[in-house]
Design an enzyme around this catalytic site. Structure first.
Site, mmCIF file in Angstrom:
data_model
loop_
_atom_site.group_PDB
_atom_site.id
_atom_site.type_symbol
_atom_site.label_atom_id
_atom_site.label_comp_id
_atom_site.label_asym_id
_atom_site.label_seq_id
_atom_site.Cartn_x
_atom_site.Cartn_y
_atom_site.Cartn_z
ATOM 1 N N LYS A 115 4.776 -7.974 -10.874
ATOM 2 C CA LYS A 115 4.138 -8.497 -9.959
ATOM 3 C C LYS A 115 2.601 -9.048 -9.665
ATOM 4 C CE LYS A 115 3.655 -6.783 -5.845
ATOM 5 N NZ LYS A 115 2.614 -6.504 -5.231
ATOM 6 N N ASN A 116 2.523 -7.615 -10.402
ATOM 7 C CA ASN A 116 0.678 -7.283 -9.343
ATOM 8 C C ASN A 116 -0.274 -8.007 -10.968
ATOM 9 O OD1 ASN A 116 0.896 -5.763 -7.310
ATOM 10 N ND2 ASN A 116 0.464 -4.163 -8.868
ATOM 11 N N ASP B 158 1.036 3.817 -6.326
ATOM 12 C CA ASP B 158 1.786 2.625 -5.711
ATOM 13 C C ASP B 158 3.095 3.699 -6.769
ATOM 14 O OD1 ASP B 158 0.472 0.815 -5.068
ATOM 15 O OD2 ASP B 158 0.920 -0.346 -7.253
ATOM 16 N N ILE C 89 -13.629 -5.136 1.367
ATOM 17 C CA ILE C 89 -13.726 -6.014 0.173
ATOM 18 C C ILE C 89 -14.647 -6.324 0.106
ATOM 19 C CG2 ILE C 89 -11.786 -7.751 0.763
ATOM 20 C CD1 ILE C 89 -14.383 -9.245 2.407
ATOM 21 N N ASP C 90 -15.984 -5.093 0.060
ATOM 22 C CA ASP C 90 -17.296 -5.374 0.079
ATOM 23 C C ASP C 90 -17.573 -4.741 -1.587
ATOM 24 O OD1 ASP C 90 -15.790 -2.576 0.329
ATOM 25 O OD2 ASP C 90 -17.781 -1.392 -0.075
ATOM 26 N N LEU C 91 -16.757 -5.063 -2.874
ATOM 27 C CA LEU C 91 -17.034 -4.652 -3.798
ATOM 28 C C LEU C 91 -16.968 -6.053 -4.413
ATOM 29 C CD1 LEU C 91 -15.568 -1.759 -5.086
ATOM 30 C CD2 LEU C 91 -17.678 -2.034 -3.878
ATOM 31 N N ARG D 173 -2.137 -9.220 0.256
ATOM 32 C CA ARG D 173 -3.529 -9.337 -0.226
ATOM 33 C C ARG D 173 -3.889 -10.223 -1.194
ATOM 34 N NH1 ARG D 173 -7.712 -5.595 1.205
ATOM 35 N NH2 ARG D 173 -8.803 -4.768 -0.471
ATOM 36 N N ARG E 150 9.465 -8.537 -2.024
ATOM 37 C CA ARG E 150 7.872 -8.811 -2.254
ATOM 38 C C ARG E 150 7.769 -8.238 -4.372
ATOM 39 N NH1 ARG E 150 3.444 -5.880 0.589
ATOM 40 N NH2 ARG E 150 2.549 -7.581 -0.952
ATOM 41 N N CYS F 257 -4.205 -2.709 6.328
ATOM 42 C CA CYS F 257 -2.556 -2.638 6.335
ATOM 43 C C CYS F 257 -2.756 -1.251 6.643
ATOM 44 C CB CYS F 257 -2.188 -3.592 4.806
ATOM 45 S SG CYS F 257 -2.466 -2.362 3.267
ATOM 46 N N ARG G 201 -8.763 -0.421 3.524
ATOM 47 C CA ARG G 201 -8.657 -1.874 2.019
ATOM 48 C C ARG G 201 -9.400 -2.915 2.408
ATOM 49 N NH1 ARG G 201 -3.039 -2.865 -0.153
ATOM 50 N NH2 ARG G 201 -4.263 -3.060 -1.975
#
Ligand code: UD1
Length: 441
Positions: free
Chosen positions: A27-28, A312, A128-130, A97, A404, A121, A126
Site C-alpha cells: 500500500k505505502n 506501523d 507538513i513543514d518538512l 494523507r 484501507r 489525525c 503529522r
C-alpha cells in the site's frame, strides 16, 4: 470492494494458523507510484497492485486531476497526458494523507499545485513543514491559504537539502519534485524505507536520474520532461502486511510460510521474533517460514525510522507481547499518540499501563474475546491478532480502517485455518459511531 462501514468481523479465537499465504503489493508504495505517474504524459502500467480502499481513493484523486485510469484485477494503467486541474480538494485529501503526494509531481511538471492540508489525525500531529521547506529549497513559492497548500515555480532548481528528520512523505515529495528540476538535488537525512527505493526505481525506469535511494543521502540529477516516458512496473511486496501474518502466526503458535516477500525488509521484526523464541527460516529468497510451539518471551521495543522497528507494527506486536511471558517496555518515538489500541486490548484482558510515549505490557496467559472497535488501520490489525489468540469470540467494528490496508484479510486468514467471518452490522447506534470515525495513516 464492499461497503465496509456497515460490517463487523466475528473471530473465534484459539485456532492455530498453519499453511501458506501470499503477500500483496505494498500500500505505502503503490500510492506513491500512482501519484508520481503525474510526472509523465505517457502511460504508466502498474502490476501487483493491492485491492484496497486507499488505492480507490488515489484513483479518485488522479481522475479529479484529469488522469485516465484503467483497472483490471491487480493491474492499473494511468495516463496523465491531459491534466485539467492542479487542485486536490479537501474531500479527497482528508480521506487519506497519501493524497498529499500529488504536490511534488504537479509542482515539478506544471509549476503549479494546490493541495488541501491533510491535517493531523488520531495518532499524532503529522506536520507538513518538512515537505514545504524542501520544496521551497527547490525554489517554489509556497503559501498556506484557506486550508490549502498553494505552490508555484517557473522551473524548480536543484539544491542541497537536509531534512530535520527522515520523514517518509517529505523525502518522497521532494525526490519526485526534483526529478524535473534544473541541476542536481542532494537530499540528506532522507528516509530509507523500502518504499522510497521502490519509488526511485520506478522513477529511474521512467527516465529519471536518481542514486542513493535506500540510504540517507539521495542524489537527484534533474532531467528534461522529454526524457521521461511510460513505464511498466511491479509494486514491491507489503512488508507491513507480511509482518502482520508473521505476528498472527506467532500469537497462535502456528506454522506459516509467507510467499512473495522480501525477507530483508522484515529484518527488524524477524530478529525481534527470534529473540522472543520463534523459529524463523527462509526456505527460498522470497519466502519466510515461522514456527512457534511454545509461549514466547517478552522483549522491549522502540519504534524508529527504517531500518529500525516500524511504528506501523507497534500495535500488532503489542498484541503478541500481551500474551508473552514477562514484562516489556514499548517506546513509541515516531507519533505522539499511537496507543489508541491499548484500551481495546485491555478490554480483552491485556495488562498494559501507558505513561506518555511508553507502554508497559505485562504478559498474561491468555486474552478473552470481547466486542471492540478499531481506531486506525494498524490498531485493526492488532485487534485481529488479539482475537485470534483469545479464548472465545471477538467482534471487531470499524472495518473501514482495516480495508484501507489489508487485501482480502479474512480469505487469507481462513486459508490459514482461522475462524473469521464478516457480517453486516444491524444495530443503528453502533453504525452511527462507526461512520463518524475517520483514519488517515
Ligand atoms: C508514512 C507511512 C506510515 C508510517 C510513516 C512512518 C504512508 C502512506 N504512510 O507516513 O504508514 O507510519 O511513514 O514510517 O506511506 N513530520 C513532521 N513534519 C513533516 C513530515 C513529518 O513533523 O513535514 C513528522 C510526523 O508528524 C511524524 C514523523 O514525522 O511524527 C514521521 O512522519 P512521516 O515519516 O512523514 O510519515 P508519513 O510519510 O506521513
Amino acid at each position: 470492494m464492499s461497503d465496509t462501514k456497515a460490517e463487523k468481523l466475528i473471530i473465534e479465537g484459539g485456532h492455530r494458523l498453519q499453511g501458506d499465504v501470499t503477500i500483496s503489493g505494498a500500500k505505502n508504495s503503490v500510492l506513491k507510484l500512482m501519484a508520481a505517474s503525474l510526472l509523465t504524459r505517457e502511460p504508466v502500467h502498474l502490476s501487483n497492485v493491492p485491492q484496497l480502499s486507499d488505492v480507490d481513493v488515489m484513483m479518485d484523486v488522479l481522475r479529479h486531476l484529469g488522469v485516465t485510469v484503467e483497472q483490471s484485477g491487480h493491474e492499473i494503467t494511468l495516463c496523465a497526458r491531459d491534466i485539467t486541474c492542479f487542485e486536490a480538494p479537501y474531500e479527497l485529501v482528508s480521506k487519506m494523507r497519501a493524497s498529499f503526494n500529488v504536490l511534488g509531481p504537479l509542482l515539478g511538471r506544471f509549476g503549479e499545485a494546490k493541495v488541501s492540508l491533510p491535517g493531523g489525525c488520531s495518532i499524532g500531529k503529522r506536520g507538513i513543514d518538512l515537505h514545504i521547506k524542501g520544496l521551497e529549497a527547490l525554489g517554489a513559492n509556497v503559501k498556506i491559504v484557506h486550508g490549502f497548500v498553494e505552490s508555484k515555480a517557473k522551473r524548480l532548481v536543484g539544491s542541497e537539502i537536509v531534512l530535520d528528520l527522515p520523514s517518509v512523505g517529505a523525502t518522497e515529495n521532494v525526490m519526485v519534485a526534483a526529478v524535473l528540476a534544473e541541476g542536481a538535488t542532494i537530499l540528506s537525512n532522507a528516509a530509507q524505507e523500502p518504499e522510497i527505493l521502490d519509488l526511485a526505481d520506478f522513477l529511474n525506469a521512467m527516465g529519471a536520474d536518481i542514486s542513493g535511494a535506500g540510504t540517507n543521502e539521495i542524489v537527484i540529477n534533474g532531467v528534461k520532461p522529454e526524457n521521461l516516458g511510460g513505464v511498466s512496473y511491479h509494486v514491491v511486496p507489503d512488508r507491513i502486511e507480511a509482518a502482520t501474518y508473521l505476528i498472527a502466526a506467532a500469537g497462535t503458535r502456528g506454522d506459516v510460510t509467507l510467499h512473495a516477500v522480501h525477507p530483508a525488509h522484515l529484518h527488524s521484526l524477524t530478529h525481534k521474533l527470534m529473540e522472543m523464541g520463534a523459529n524463523i527460516t527462509l526456505p527460498t529468497p522470497n519466502q519466510i517460514k515461522i514456527q512457534v510451539d511454545k509461549r514466547l518471551q517478552t522483549e522491549n521495543l522502540t519504534t524508529l525510522p527504517y531500518p529500525g522497528f516500524p511504528t506501523d507494527l507497534q500495535a500488532p506486536l503489542m498484541a503478541l507481547l500481551a500474551i508473552s511471558e514477562g514484562t516489556s517496555v514499548i517506546r513509541e518515538t515516531i507519533y505522539e499518540n499511537r496507543f489508541n489500541h491499548v484500551g481495546n486490548l485491555k478490554r480483552m484482558g491485556a495488562k498494559i499501563e501507558v505513561e506518555g510515549n511508553v507502554a508497559i505490557v505485562t504478559g498474561v496467559e491468555s486474552l478473552s474475546g470481547a466486542c471492540v472497535k478499531a481506531s486506525d488501520l494498524r490498531a485493526a490489525a492488532a485487534l485481529i491478532i488479539a482475537a485470534l489468540e483469545a479464548k472465545g469470540q471477538t467482534e471487531i467494528l470499524n472495518l473501514h480502517h482495516l480495508d484501507r490496508g489489508y487485501e482480502k484479510l479474512e480469505d487469507k486468514m481462513r486459508q490459514l485455518g482461522a475462524s473469521i467471518q464478516r457480517i453486516p452490522v444491524t444495530d443503528e447506534n453502533v453504525l452511527e459511531t462507526t461512520q463518524q470515525q475517520q483514519g488517515v495513516e
